[in-house]
Scaffold this active site. Structure first.
Site, PDB file in Angstrom:
ATOM      1  CD  GLU A   1     108.112 104.414 157.114  1.00 36.01           C
ATOM      2  OE1 GLU A   1     109.206 104.179 156.616  1.00 36.01           O
ATOM      3  OE2 GLU A   1     107.799 104.069 158.258  1.00 36.01           O
TER       4      GLU A   1
ATOM      5  CD  GLU B   1     108.142  98.437 162.219  1.00 42.12           C
ATOM      6  OE1 GLU B   1     109.068  98.893 162.921  1.00 42.12           O
ATOM      7  OE2 GLU B   1     108.304  98.027 161.050  1.00 42.12           O
TER       8      GLU B   1
ATOM      9  CB  SER C   1     110.330  97.278 150.369  1.00 39.66           C
ATOM     10  OG  SER C   1     109.756  96.415 151.330  1.00 39.66           O
TER      11      SER C   1
ATOM     12  CG  HIS D   1     107.702 103.165 162.226  1.00 39.21           C
ATOM     13  ND1 HIS D   1     107.175 101.910 162.081  1.00 39.21           N
ATOM     14  CD2 HIS D   1     108.592 103.332 161.222  1.00 39.21           C
ATOM     15  CE1 HIS D   1     107.741 101.338 161.024  1.00 39.21           C
ATOM     16  NE2 HIS D   1     108.601 102.179 160.485  1.00 39.21           N
TER      17      HIS D   1
ATOM     18  CE  LYS E   1     111.656  99.359 160.397  1.00 39.95           C
ATOM     19  NZ  LYS E   1     110.657  98.674 159.580  1.00 39.95           N
TER      20      LYS E   1
ATOM     21  CG  ASN F   1     113.312 102.893 161.694  1.00 36.74           C
ATOM     22  OD1 ASN F   1     113.913 102.637 162.745  1.00 36.74           O
ATOM     23  ND2 ASN F   1     111.999 102.835 161.593  1.00 36.74           N
TER      24      ASN F   1
ATOM     25  N   GLY G   1     109.000  96.198 155.184  1.00 39.45           N
ATOM     26  CA  GLY G   1     109.625  94.920 155.503  1.00 39.45           C
ATOM     27  C   GLY G   1     109.102  93.759 154.690  1.00 39.45           C
TER      28      GLY G   1
HETATM   29  P1  13P Z   1     111.858  98.561 155.278  1.00 36.94           P
HETATM   30  O1  13P Z   1     112.741  99.455 154.459  1.00 36.94           O
HETATM   31  O2  13P Z   1     112.623  97.450 155.945  1.00 36.94           O
HETATM   32  O3  13P Z   1     110.676  98.089 154.492  1.00 36.94           O
HETATM   33  O4  13P Z   1     111.281  99.451 156.484  1.00 36.94           O
HETATM   34  C1  13P Z   1     110.729 100.673 156.193  1.00 36.94           C
HETATM   35  C2  13P Z   1     110.480 101.388 157.469  1.00 36.94           C
HETATM   36  O5  13P Z   1     109.651 100.970 158.271  1.00 36.94           O
HETATM   37  C3  13P Z   1     111.258 102.597 157.754  1.00 36.94           C
HETATM   38  O6  13P Z   1     110.780 103.262 158.873  1.00 36.94           O
END
Ligand code: 13P
Length: 273
Positions: free
Chosen positions: A186, A115, A232, A113, A30, A28, A192
């Site tokens: 997740e 976010e 992560s 997601h 992002k 991802n 993150g």
């Molecule tokens: P990270 O691997 O940066 O923690 O992000 C995970 C994520 O949100 C994948 O969609």
């Protein structure tokens, strides 16, 4: 015996089988990347070495880069979008329909997601509507579910993950549609942050998601559905997570922007026994 033994291959249109299992590793990206850095990332991934046959790989690309990445990325990595519209084509200014994504050769879309649930206020009902749009357009979907730290500390993991995020999918899709859905667990507190759920913590929730699927969809769909872990995940912790019986892949943010995505994550996925 794992839950994946004797997987009925005929239930899936997308999945090859290695002892009943093919991992699904998603990247991802992002909201990252210039034209230049995106071309460099594609070159890095293209040169990063062999992807084991038991790992299916897709990368979630910002919409504006999709057309160029689809033309240049190695063909054993498919392209995912990070969202799609809840509607089809028409008078919906600013939207990007699932049909448009499919037309460009996009195979997967990441939906729900955390976010987007937090920043765009997406509800579980909206995520289900978008999932239906995507499936109708022929796309496969990674549906993201997961609890916040406050929710975990309040003992509400199942209330959020099962009774809200998963429950919205109940009764909405046929078996052949479920064959194109993966669930990405997740935990928001691991995204993150550099804090990864332990393999045991993740396995516990993955097993309850699979149990939910068995009860609310069917045992065959529960067995065949890939449940990815995200938060992560990186080269250093991939093997431990992916060796758990109910962890069928990953959804990787930060580490998907580096060669490590292939050399550390995909190449560390243990061959299914
Ligand atoms: P990270 O691997 O940066 O923690 O992000 C995970 C994520 O949100 C994948 O969609």
């Amino acid at each position: 015996l794992s839950l994946h033994d004797a997987l009925p291959i005929s239930t899936s249109t997308t999945m090859a089988s290695f002892n009943g299992k093919q991992y699904l590793v998603g990247g991802n990206w992002k909201c990252n990347g210039t034209k230049e850095s995106t071309a460099a990332l594609v070159a890095t991934l293209n040169g990063a070495g062999v992807i084991p046959a038991w790992v299916e790989v897709a990368v979630g690309v910002p919409s504006i880069h999709i057309a160029s990445v689809i033309g240049t990325l190695r063909k054993d990595i498919s392209v995912a979008a990070q969202d799609c519209s809840a509607t089809g084509n028409g008078a919906y200014t600013g939207e990007l329909s699932a049909a448009m994504l499919a037309d460009f050769g996009v195979k997967w879309v990441i939906l729900g997601h955390s976010e987007r649930r937090v920043n765009q206020g997406e509800t579980s009902a909206l995520v289900a509507t978008k999932t239906k749009q995507a499936l109708d357009a022929g796309l496969s979907v990674m549906v993201c579910v997961g609890e916040s730290l406050a929710e975990r500390e309040a003992g509400r993991v199942n209330a959020v993950v099962l009774d809200d995020h998963m429950a919205a999918l109940k009764g909405k899709f046929s078996d052949s549609e479920w064959a194109r859905i993966a669930i990405a667990y997740e935990p928001v507190w691991a995204i993150g942050t550099g804090v990864t759920a332990s393999p045991e913590q993740a396995q516990e929730v993955h097993a309850s998601i699979r149990g939910w699927l068995s009860k609310n969809v069917s045992p065959a769909i529960a067995k065949a559905t890939r449940i990815q872990y995200g938060g992560s995940m990186k080269g250093a912790n991939a093997a431990g997570l992916l060796s758990k019986p109910d962890i069928d892949g990953g959804l990787i943010g930060g580490a998907s922007l580096k060669a490590e995505f292939i050399t550390g994550v995909c190449q560390n996925a243990p061959e299914p026994k």
